[in-house]
Scaffold this active site. Structure first.
Site, PDB file in Angstrom:
ATOM      1  NE  ARG A 241      -4.534  -1.442   0.278  1.00 34.62           N
ATOM      2  CZ  ARG A 241      -4.232  -2.686  -0.693  1.00 34.62           C
ATOM      3  NH1 ARG A 241      -2.959  -3.082  -1.420  1.00 34.62           N
ATOM      4  NH2 ARG A 241      -5.265  -3.033  -0.517  1.00 34.62           N
ATOM      5  CD  GLU A 270      -2.849   3.175  -5.424  1.00 38.58           C
ATOM      6  OE1 GLU A 270      -3.290   2.599  -6.482  1.00 38.58           O
ATOM      7  OE2 GLU A 270      -1.942   2.451  -5.126  1.00 38.58           O
ATOM      8  CG  HIS A 289      -3.117  -0.989  -7.188  1.00 39.16           C
ATOM      9  ND1 HIS A 289      -3.065  -0.551  -5.841  1.00 39.16           N
ATOM     10  CD2 HIS A 289      -3.387  -2.221  -5.875  1.00 39.16           C
ATOM     11  CE1 HIS A 289      -3.456  -1.484  -4.377  1.00 39.16           C
ATOM     12  NE2 HIS A 289      -3.492  -2.199  -5.892  1.00 39.16           N
TER      13      HIS A 289
END
Length: 352
Positions: A241, A270, A289
């Site tokens: 994360r 993000e 991601h």
């Protein structure tokens, strides 16, 4: 679940990651699967459902309020993701059982971590500008290439993801030092230290990989002080994360040349802002991601775990991969220790 009643399941997943396909639905003809991709659709069907299938990013504060205030019959929430940090912040109904997909994505996430590590240490990111200009400059690449063998890799989080990274790193003849909550010995690690000694092992790291959940305790785990303890030229890889790293401090360390590079599958906010300096850094390798994406075969494994839990729920049996709806900690007595895919055994100060 008591026998005889009709089970209504709300499915709130984007189409590209929806594992509730026709084959799974055909296996459960007695279950009503209600696809609700948009919030207004979910608001219409969730109040009458006993089960919600969703993912971490889809469980927004609006969905959290809906689940807590307007779905009194909701008994179980199955996340198709490993991390549930967004859901924890959004609020989970205290009476519902919460489960995730920890373990299923471990191997592909570990592979992605190694891909980022290899890419940075072998200087692949530095070749891209030359490739775009069609310049075959072998000597220009030499300063950016480093060997993995003999180097020290520090892995923070030794659950299924971190353990897989350790095994793969040993195949590259790296020395592996692990950091976990209790510091118990682990396979493929030369030694393991507790989270209280996290800062002490940083000077040993030629590379650091973060593979643990984001919690209040792990927020900005890697900050300015921790980065200052790392050896010059070290590499940072994050597949967990973005909030684990103080991003401005990381950018400063990269710009000043104190770090050799970074491989990031996640960032603090993000999508990454267009004006972020990370975009233009030749010592940074970025992916959006996607570390947990593993293609059709992985989707089959995710669907298999979901199907198993559906059968368990129908039979009134304990569900797999249960997590605490308040803390995100694993509740399963037999669960793997987390690291990136579950919080129970990773250092709270040291998310997927």
């Amino acid at each position: 679940m008591s026998g005889g009643r009709i089970l209504r399941v709300a499915v709130n997943l984007p189409s590209q990651v929806d594992i509730v396909d026709q084959a799974l639905q055909d296996d459960f003809p007695e279950v009503h699967f209600l696809k609700a991709r948009a919030y207004d659709e979910l608001a219409r069907v969730l109040p009458s459902c006993q089960v919600l299938i969703t993912n971490n990013s889809g469980y927004t504060p609006e969905v959290g309020r809906l689940a807590v205030r307007h779905a009194p019959g909701l008994e179980w929430i199955q996340f198709t993701t490993t991390g549930i940090d967004t859901a924890l912040r959004s609020g989970l109904p205290p009476g519902a059982v919460v489960t995730n997909m920890r373990g299923v994505r471990a191997e592909v996430l570990a592979t992605h971590a190694m891909a980022l590590l290899l890419g940075v240490m072998r200087g692949l990111h530095s070749f891209e500008p030359l490739r775009e200009r069609r310049q075959w400059q072998r000597d220009a690449m030499t300063p950016f290439t480093r060997a993995l063998e003999g180097g020290t890799l520090v892995i923070v989080g030794l659950g299924s993801i971190g353990s897989s990274i350790a095994r793969k790193a040993r195949a590259f003849e790296m020395r592996v030092v692990g950091v976990s909550r209790q510091g118990r010995s682990a396979p493929h690690c030369e030694r393991v230290v507790p989270h209280t000694q996290f800062r002490e092992v940083l000077p040993e790291a030629d590379a650091l990989v973060l593979a643990l959940p984001l919690t209040e305790e792990t927020f900005h785990l890697l900050g300015r002080n921790e980065l200052a303890h790392m050896k010059p030229g070290a590499v940072v890889v994050n597949i967990a994360r973005g909030g684990l790293i103080d991003e401005p401090a990381l950018i400063a360390a990269l710009q000043q040349g104190r770090l050799g590079g970074a491989g990031l599958d996640v960032v603090e906010s993000e999508p990454l802002a267009p004006d972020s300096p990370l975009w233009g850094m030749q010592n940074v390798l970025l992916t959006p991601h996607i570390g947990g994406r593993g293609g059709v075969e992985q989707d089959h494994r995710l669907a298999a775990l979901l199907a198993d839990n559906l059968r368990r729920f129908q039979a009134g049996r304990e569900l797999r991969n249960r997590v605490d709806a308040r803390t995100g900690l694993a509740l399963d007595a037999h669960a793997d220790h987390p690291a990136g895919d579950q919080p129970s055994a990773d250092p709270p100060g040291a998310g997927r």
